[in-house]
Motif scaffolding. Structure first.
Motif, PDB file in Angstrom:
ATOM      1  N   ARG A 137       0.402  -4.326   5.709  1.00  0.00           N
ATOM      2  CA  ARG A 137       0.766  -4.087   4.313  1.00  0.00           C
ATOM      3  C   ARG A 137       1.149  -5.403   3.649  1.00  0.00           C
ATOM      4  O   ARG A 137       1.999  -6.141   4.151  1.00  0.00           O
ATOM      5  CB  ARG A 137       1.928  -3.097   4.236  1.00  0.00           C
ATOM      6  N   THR A 138       0.540  -5.691   2.518  1.00  0.00           N
ATOM      7  CA  THR A 138       0.818  -6.934   1.790  1.00  0.00           C
ATOM      8  C   THR A 138       1.528  -6.693   0.469  1.00  0.00           C
ATOM      9  O   THR A 138       2.011  -7.648  -0.148  1.00  0.00           O
ATOM     10  CB  THR A 138      -0.484  -7.704   1.518  1.00  0.00           C
ATOM     11  N   GLY A 139       1.617  -5.451   0.015  1.00  0.00           N
ATOM     12  CA  GLY A 139       2.291  -5.180  -1.245  1.00  0.00           C
ATOM     13  C   GLY A 139       2.295  -3.710  -1.576  1.00  0.00           C
ATOM     14  O   GLY A 139       1.443  -2.953  -1.114  1.00  0.00           O
ATOM     15  N   VAL A 140       3.282  -3.306  -2.395  1.00  0.00           N
ATOM     16  CA  VAL A 140       3.373  -1.941  -2.881  1.00  0.00           C
ATOM     17  C   VAL A 140       3.517  -2.013  -4.395  1.00  0.00           C
ATOM     18  O   VAL A 140       4.258  -2.856  -4.920  1.00  0.00           O
ATOM     19  CB  VAL A 140       4.577  -1.197  -2.264  1.00  0.00           C
ATOM     20  N   TYR A 141       2.814  -1.126  -5.103  1.00  0.00           N
ATOM     21  CA  TYR A 141       2.725  -1.246  -6.557  1.00  0.00           C
ATOM     22  C   TYR A 141       2.924   0.100  -7.239  1.00  0.00           C
ATOM     23  O   TYR A 141       2.469   1.145  -6.756  1.00  0.00           O
ATOM     24  CB  TYR A 141       1.360  -1.818  -6.961  1.00  0.00           C
TER      25      TYR A 141
END
Length: 299
Positions: free
Chosen positions: A30-34
């Motif tokens: 996981r590299t980001g949550v938006y």
């Protein structure tokens, strides 16, 4: 679409919090949550070990997580040029590598993999996210909450604190606190079947009193030698502390919990004052019994 509902928790400070665990089959790292394309932040302090709670400044219509898959292996190349030969060519396709490496271990040391990055993968947390009003869930070091859940929430433990229920263990929590307080000799919960907390304190007189305590000989006879000791008075408190604190949600019950903790500890602190010399230490309620109705009115 998932059969279980998801929720957007509207916090008292105006932020929106979402419980976003990793999917069962993660497509990578996981590299980001938006939230609607804007990065969200982890809820601080963390309220679960995996840090699955995230916050945004608005109620999101769409929440996504971006994952970077493992690189794709596109071939293998010889890492030792001196080994170049018909048997060990400079490059191998993945298929050639698999055919040769299964039976010959030296290929693992002579070759290195050649990779290329894969395109990022977007994972969508399917909604809709139903709104709930409440504070963040209790952290592991806070009093815990047991909710009376509606049927549709029995598998949504992360939202239990927003529903009616209770915080258990008030008597055990107070017992541990009281045992560490000055002048407390004993502290028992539900002693001999009597509900509540039962405390025995040993307090001195406000005008110190002493008594000579002789030593005893081998046969138990008093000796002329001895020591002067302070005279202490025993005080007993029978505190009608409930087993749990109930409320319409965790936030309300926690405020009541904290108020009750302060109240019951104050009872012990007040009883720990020095005994009155004028009345020979009898100027307190016999046995320290606190009437349950009077206690309830003070709370």
């Amino acid at each position: 679409m998932t059969s279980l509902p998801r929720y957007a928790l509207h916090l008292p400070d105006g932020r929106w919090a979402y419980h976003l665990p990793e999917p069962d089959r993660r497509p990578g790292t996981r590299t980001g949550v938006y939230a609607d394309g804007e990065p969200v932040k982890r809820l601080v302090p963390l309220v679960d070990a995996k840090g699955n709670w995230y916050t945004s400044d608005h109620r999101a219509e769409k929440i996504t997580a971006v994952y970077q898959p493992q690189p794709e292996t596109i071939g293998y190349e010889l890492s030792d040029p001196t080994a170049l030969s018909t048997r060990y060519p400079a490059k191998l396709t993945p298929e050639e590598w698999n055919e040769r490496s299964d039976d010959h271990d030296e290929y693992w040391t002579l070759y290195r993999s050649v990779t290329r990055d894969r395109a990022p993968v977007e994972y969508v947390y399917e909604g809709p996210f139903l709104p709930l009003e409440g504070r963040q869930p209790p952290a592991p070091d806070e009093p815990q909450w047991r909710a009376d859940l509606p049927t549709e929430l029995t598998q949504r433990a992360e939202y239990r604190h927003c529903f009616p229920g209770h915080i258990p263990g008030l008597k055990q929590y107070l017992e541990a606190r009281i045992k560490r307080m000055p002048r407390v000799q004993y502290c028992f919960v539900d002693y001999q079947g009597a509900p509540g907390i039962h405390v025995t304190l040993r307090v001195p007189f406000d005008e110190p009193r002493t008594v000579f305590r002789p030593d005893t000989g081998r046969r138990g006879q008093p000796l002329k030698s001895g020591r002067t000791v302070q005279v202490l008075v025993d005080r007993r408190l029978d505190l009608p502390v409930p087993a749990a604190v109930y409320g319409p949600n965790y936030e309300t019950a926690l405020a009541d919990w904290e108020r009750q903790v302060a109240f019951w500890l104050a009872q012990v602190e007040e009883a720990a004052v020095a005994a009155c010399s004028a009345c020979d230490g009898k100027g307190y309620v016999p046995h320290g019994a606190l009437d349950p109705k009077a206690a309830a009115q003070q709370l």
